[in-house]
Design a protein around this motif. Structure first.
Motif, PDB file in Angstrom:
ATOM      1  N   ILE A  10     -17.648 -83.036  59.858  1.00 61.85           N
ATOM      2  CA  ILE A  10     -16.147 -82.852  59.587  1.00 61.85           C
ATOM      3  C   ILE A  10     -15.439 -82.082  60.576  1.00 61.85           C
ATOM      4  CG2 ILE A  10     -14.276 -82.388  57.959  1.00 61.85           C
ATOM      5  CD1 ILE A  10     -16.352 -83.202  55.514  1.00 61.85           C
ATOM      6  N   ILE A  11     -14.533 -82.280  61.459  1.00 60.73           N
ATOM      7  CA  ILE A  11     -13.601 -81.334  62.172  1.00 60.73           C
ATOM      8  C   ILE A  11     -12.559 -81.172  61.453  1.00 60.73           C
ATOM      9  CG2 ILE A  11     -12.949 -80.853  64.500  1.00 60.73           C
ATOM     10  CD1 ILE A  11     -14.762 -82.864  65.784  1.00 60.73           C
ATOM     11  N   VAL A  12     -12.164 -79.664  61.836  1.00 60.53           N
ATOM     12  CA  VAL A  12     -10.731 -79.404  61.263  1.00 60.53           C
ATOM     13  C   VAL A  12      -9.847 -78.938  62.510  1.00 60.53           C
ATOM     14  CG1 VAL A  12      -9.531 -77.687  59.840  1.00 60.53           C
ATOM     15  CG2 VAL A  12     -11.753 -78.243  59.110  1.00 60.53           C
ATOM     16  N   LEU A  13      -8.867 -79.727  62.730  1.00 60.31           N
ATOM     17  CA  LEU A  13      -8.120 -79.738  64.093  1.00 60.31           C
ATOM     18  C   LEU A  13      -6.641 -79.540  63.719  1.00 60.31           C
ATOM     19  CD1 LEU A  13      -9.672 -83.066  65.505  1.00 60.31           C
ATOM     20  CD2 LEU A  13      -9.867 -80.911  66.435  1.00 60.31           C
ATOM     21  N   GLY A  14      -6.049 -78.797  64.818  1.00 58.44           N
ATOM     22  CA  GLY A  14      -4.691 -78.665  64.711  1.00 58.44           C
ATOM     23  C   GLY A  14      -4.171 -77.559  65.580  1.00 58.44           C
ATOM     24  N   TYR A  36      -7.687 -63.934  61.751  1.00 56.94           N
ATOM     25  CA  TYR A  36      -8.921 -64.397  62.111  1.00 56.94           C
ATOM     26  C   TYR A  36      -9.075 -64.526  63.801  1.00 56.94           C
ATOM     27  CZ  TYR A  36     -13.226 -67.246  61.469  1.00 56.94           C
ATOM     28  OH  TYR A  36     -14.532 -67.920  61.226  1.00 56.94           O
ATOM     29  N   ASP A  37     -10.007 -64.235  64.407  1.00 52.95           N
ATOM     30  CA  ASP A  37      -9.890 -64.157  65.892  1.00 52.95           C
ATOM     31  C   ASP A  37     -10.101 -65.734  66.250  1.00 52.95           C
ATOM     32  OD1 ASP A  37      -9.728 -61.576  66.095  1.00 52.95           O
ATOM     33  OD2 ASP A  37     -12.096 -61.406  66.208  1.00 52.95           O
ATOM     34  N   PRO A  38      -9.246 -66.274  67.140  1.00 50.19           N
ATOM     35  CA  PRO A  38      -9.590 -67.614  67.497  1.00 50.19           C
ATOM     36  C   PRO A  38     -10.765 -67.888  68.358  1.00 50.19           C
ATOM     37  CG  PRO A  38      -7.990 -66.390  69.146  1.00 50.19           C
ATOM     38  CD  PRO A  38      -8.270 -65.516  68.058  1.00 50.19           C
ATOM     39  N   THR A  39     -11.576 -68.842  68.084  1.00 46.14           N
ATOM     40  CA  THR A  39     -12.732 -69.323  68.752  1.00 46.14           C
ATOM     41  C   THR A  39     -12.638 -70.743  69.120  1.00 46.14           C
ATOM     42  OG1 THR A  39     -13.577 -70.149  66.520  1.00 46.14           O
ATOM     43  CG2 THR A  39     -14.058 -67.635  67.014  1.00 46.14           C
ATOM     44  N   ILE A  40     -13.681 -70.864  70.121  1.00 50.55           N
ATOM     45  CA  ILE A  40     -13.746 -72.164  70.639  1.00 50.55           C
ATOM     46  C   ILE A  40     -14.316 -73.190  69.649  1.00 50.55           C
ATOM     47  CG2 ILE A  40     -14.829 -73.779  72.276  1.00 50.55           C
ATOM     48  CD1 ILE A  40     -12.638 -72.221  73.368  1.00 50.55           C
ATOM     49  N   GLU A  41     -15.437 -72.614  69.081  1.00 45.67           N
ATOM     50  CA  GLU A  41     -16.125 -73.249  67.729  1.00 45.67           C
ATOM     51  C   GLU A  41     -16.882 -72.524  66.697  1.00 45.67           C
ATOM     52  OE1 GLU A  41     -19.773 -76.402  67.537  1.00 45.67           O
ATOM     53  OE2 GLU A  41     -18.555 -76.245  69.361  1.00 45.67           O
ATOM     54  N   ASP A  42     -16.571 -72.715  65.466  1.00 45.17           N
ATOM     55  CA  ASP A  42     -17.303 -72.138  64.396  1.00 45.17           C
ATOM     56  C   ASP A  42     -17.812 -73.278  63.645  1.00 45.17           C
ATOM     57  OD1 ASP A  42     -17.255 -69.530  64.950  1.00 45.17           O
ATOM     58  OD2 ASP A  42     -15.537 -68.876  63.903  1.00 45.17           O
ATOM     59  N   THR A  43     -18.901 -73.068  63.270  1.00 44.59           N
ATOM     60  CA  THR A  43     -19.388 -74.058  62.214  1.00 44.59           C
ATOM     61  C   THR A  43     -19.907 -73.685  60.950  1.00 44.59           C
ATOM     62  OG1 THR A  43     -21.812 -73.871  63.109  1.00 44.59           O
ATOM     63  CG2 THR A  43     -20.231 -75.281  64.193  1.00 44.59           C
ATOM     64  N   ASP A  61     -14.933 -76.028  62.796  1.00 44.70           N
ATOM     65  CA  ASP A  61     -13.566 -75.365  62.593  1.00 44.70           C
ATOM     66  C   ASP A  61     -13.384 -75.162  64.123  1.00 44.70           C
ATOM     67  OD1 ASP A  61     -11.259 -73.561  62.443  1.00 44.70           O
ATOM     68  OD2 ASP A  61     -12.359 -71.866  61.628  1.00 44.70           O
ATOM     69  N   SER A  62     -12.195 -76.010  64.661  1.00 44.96           N
ATOM     70  CA  SER A  62     -12.217 -76.009  66.234  1.00 44.96           C
ATOM     71  C   SER A  62     -11.112 -74.750  66.506  1.00 44.96           C
ATOM     72  CB  SER A  62     -11.348 -77.187  66.555  1.00 44.96           C
ATOM     73  OG  SER A  62     -10.089 -77.420  65.977  1.00 44.96           O
ATOM     74  N   GLN A  67      -7.174 -75.471  73.448  1.00 50.75           N
ATOM     75  CA  GLN A  67      -8.383 -74.913  74.006  1.00 50.75           C
ATOM     76  C   GLN A  67      -9.561 -76.069  73.991  1.00 50.75           C
ATOM     77  OE1 GLN A  67      -7.449 -71.511  71.282  1.00 50.75           O
ATOM     78  NE2 GLN A  67      -8.596 -70.531  72.736  1.00 50.75           N
ATOM     79  N   LEU A  68      -9.353 -77.018  73.255  1.00 53.37           N
ATOM     80  CA  LEU A  68     -10.459 -78.137  72.797  1.00 53.37           C
ATOM     81  C   LEU A  68     -10.420 -79.129  73.845  1.00 53.37           C
ATOM     82  CD1 LEU A  68     -12.338 -78.665  70.603  1.00 53.37           C
ATOM     83  CD2 LEU A  68     -10.589 -80.194  69.651  1.00 53.37           C
ATOM     84  N   LEU A  69      -9.753 -79.320  74.922  1.00 49.96           N
ATOM     85  CA  LEU A  69      -9.524 -80.378  75.779  1.00 49.96           C
ATOM     86  C   LEU A  69     -10.986 -80.739  76.519  1.00 49.96           C
ATOM     87  CD1 LEU A  69      -6.027 -79.791  77.510  1.00 49.96           C
ATOM     88  CD2 LEU A  69      -6.740 -81.508  75.510  1.00 49.96           C
ATOM     89  N   GLY A  70     -11.737 -79.588  76.729  1.00 46.20           N
ATOM     90  CA  GLY A  70     -12.621 -79.626  77.652  1.00 46.20           C
ATOM     91  C   GLY A  70     -13.895 -80.515  76.941  1.00 46.20           C
TER      92      GLY A  70
END
Length: 199
Positions: A10-14, A36-43, A61-62, A67-70
């Motif tokens: 499950i991906i949490v997006l926004g 919460y420090d922004p991250t490229i990807e936390d699981t 947790d995106s 920042q997710l485009l790539g």
């Protein structure tokens, strides 16, 4: 996707700052994280019981959508379901959630993708609210055609319910797909999973 039938990604997006990480950490760990420090990807992994069955959820947790485009195509193709989060204090984040939903449908090339729309930060005063609950429900019902709820990561309002509902949506989508395979039909499915309702 060769996954255990009870193991869902499950991906949490926004947009950045809407409370994606706060919602996810509140669900997984039962604590509220205000900064919460922004991250490229936390699981995260968490077992959840839904309708008498246990499911192992792999929750991604995106970072903010910009920042997710790539990695967008890989993310959207591999996930079983999506939680789209906006802040009720931000019209821009509300529009971003709708745009993300349309991107998911375009990339997956089908419109029965399991999605839940979430208006976060409902604990804030009415003076801070920009997006009404009615507006969120209307967009979910008539445009995105997916379940909708408002939540508060801070007060743990509707946090677990969000993930229960996305599991149910995934299960419904699997039933539709299995029926299609058994029928031998070659055409694609172009209908949403269910009418929207407020959780």
């Amino acid at each position: 996707m060769t996954q255990n039938t009870n193991n869902y990604k499950i991906i949490v997006l926004g947009s950045s700052g809407v409370g994606k990480s706060a919602l996810t950490v509140q669900f997984v760990q039962g604590i509220f994280v205000s900064n919460y420090d922004p991250t490229i990807e936390d699981t995260y992994k968490k077992w959840l019981e839904v309708d008498g069955r246990r499911y192992l959820l792999d929750i991604w947790d995106s970072a903010g959508s910009e920042q997710l485009l790539g990695m967008r195509d890989r993310y959207y193709s591999e996930a079983h379901g999506f939680v789209l989060v906006y802040s009720i204090t931000s019209e821009t984040s509300f529009q971003d959630a709708q745009n993300i939903c349309n991107e998911i449908i375009d990339i997956r090339d089908r419109d029965d993708v399991p999605i839940v729309l979430v208006g976060n930060k409902c604990d804030l005063d009415d003076e801070e609210r920009v997006v009404s609950k009615f507006a969120g429900a209307r967009v979910a019902n008539y445009e995105l055609k997916c379940p909708f709820t408002e939540s508060s990561a801070k007060n743990r309002v509707n946090v677990e319910e969000i993930f229960v509902e996305i599991v149910r949506q995934i299960n419904r989508q699997k039933v539709i797909t299995d029926d299609k395979v058994r029928s031998g039909s070659g055409r694609k499915w172009y209908r949403r999973l269910s009418k929207c309702y407020i959780l």
